[in-house]
Design a protein around this motif. Structure first.
Motif, short mmCIF file in Angstrom:
data_model
loop_
_atom_site.label_atom_id
_atom_site.label_comp_id
_atom_site.label_asym_id
_atom_site.label_seq_id
_atom_site.Cartn_x
_atom_site.Cartn_y
_atom_site.Cartn_z
N PRO A 61 0.82 -1.20 0.00
CA PRO A 61 0.00 0.00 0.00
C PRO A 61 0.87 1.26 0.00
O PRO A 61 2.00 1.24 0.48
CB PRO A 61 -0.79 -0.09 1.31
CG PRO A 61 -0.75 -1.53 1.67
CD PRO A 61 0.55 -2.05 1.15
N GLN A 66 -3.11 6.97 -2.30
CA GLN A 66 -4.01 5.88 -2.68
C GLN A 66 -3.65 5.27 -4.04
O GLN A 66 -4.48 4.63 -4.67
CB GLN A 66 -5.45 6.39 -2.70
CG GLN A 66 -5.97 6.74 -1.32
CD GLN A 66 -5.99 5.55 -0.39
OE1 GLN A 66 -6.56 4.51 -0.70
NE2 GLN A 66 -5.34 5.67 0.76
N GLN A 70 -4.69 1.13 0.86
CA GLN A 70 -4.30 0.35 2.03
C GLN A 70 -5.21 -0.85 2.24
O GLN A 70 -4.82 -1.81 2.85
CB GLN A 70 -4.25 1.23 3.27
CG GLN A 70 -5.59 1.78 3.71
CD GLN A 70 -5.48 2.54 5.00
OE1 GLN A 70 -4.79 2.12 5.92
NE2 GLN A 70 -6.13 3.66 5.08
N GLN A 71 -6.42 -0.84 1.76
CA GLN A 71 -7.38 -1.93 1.82
C GLN A 71 -7.89 -2.20 3.23
O GLN A 71 -9.07 -2.40 3.44
CB GLN A 71 -6.83 -3.19 1.18
CG GLN A 71 -6.53 -2.98 -0.29
CD GLN A 71 -5.40 -3.84 -0.78
OE1 GLN A 71 -5.00 -4.78 -0.13
NE2 GLN A 71 -4.88 -3.50 -1.94
N HIS A 114 2.01 -2.66 4.99
CA HIS A 114 0.63 -2.45 5.48
C HIS A 114 0.66 -1.44 6.63
O HIS A 114 1.41 -1.61 7.59
CB HIS A 114 0.03 -3.75 6.02
CG HIS A 114 -0.02 -4.85 5.05
ND1 HIS A 114 0.83 -5.91 5.10
CD2 HIS A 114 -0.82 -5.04 3.97
CE1 HIS A 114 0.54 -6.75 4.12
NE2 HIS A 114 -0.44 -6.24 3.41
#
Length: 123
Positions: A61, A66, A70-71, A114
């Motif tokens: 990420p 964006q 990052q989900q 992450h």
């Protein structure tokens, strides 16, 4: 309905599992492999399972941007921001320059990129 697992994509499941094992103390699941690894609290099926799955061509990420979303992110309660941050950096986490609310939470990046947050309860 009961949440039983959260799984993160990554390039190296055993390495990321080792980082979170050292960060949380959760034991490595006995059936972990280089394709899928996990940490679990208690016997299988009795607690939350944190999994790590190999994804070919994994791209981390790009927090806070964006370009690669990052989900999801994980939050961890800690007693002391500075102490926890220093310990996690020593384990391989990094601290991004952007910290939206450093008085309320600290954003770190795990070795696979992450984002995750440290929070002090009641802060």
């Amino acid at each position: 309905m009961k949440l039983t697992a959260v799984t993160l994509d990554c390039a190296d499941p055993l390495a990321l599992a080792d980082f979170y094992h050292r960060a949380t103390g959760l034991p490595l699941h006995e059936r972990s492999t280089d394709a899928f690894a996990g940490l679990s609290r208690g016997p299988a099926g009795s607690g939350l399972f944190l999994g790590f799955q190999r994804v070919e061509g994994y791209r981390p990420p790009s927090w806070p941007g964006q370009e690669v979303p990052q989900q999801l992110h994980l939050d961890f309660d800690v007693d002391d921001f500075d102490e926890a941050e220093a310990r996690l950096v020593a384990l391989g986490a990094t601290v991004p320059a952007v910290q939206p609310r450093p008085d309320r939470w600290r954003v770190l990046l795990d070795p696979a990129g992450h984002p995750f947050c440290l929070t002090v309860p009641g802060a």
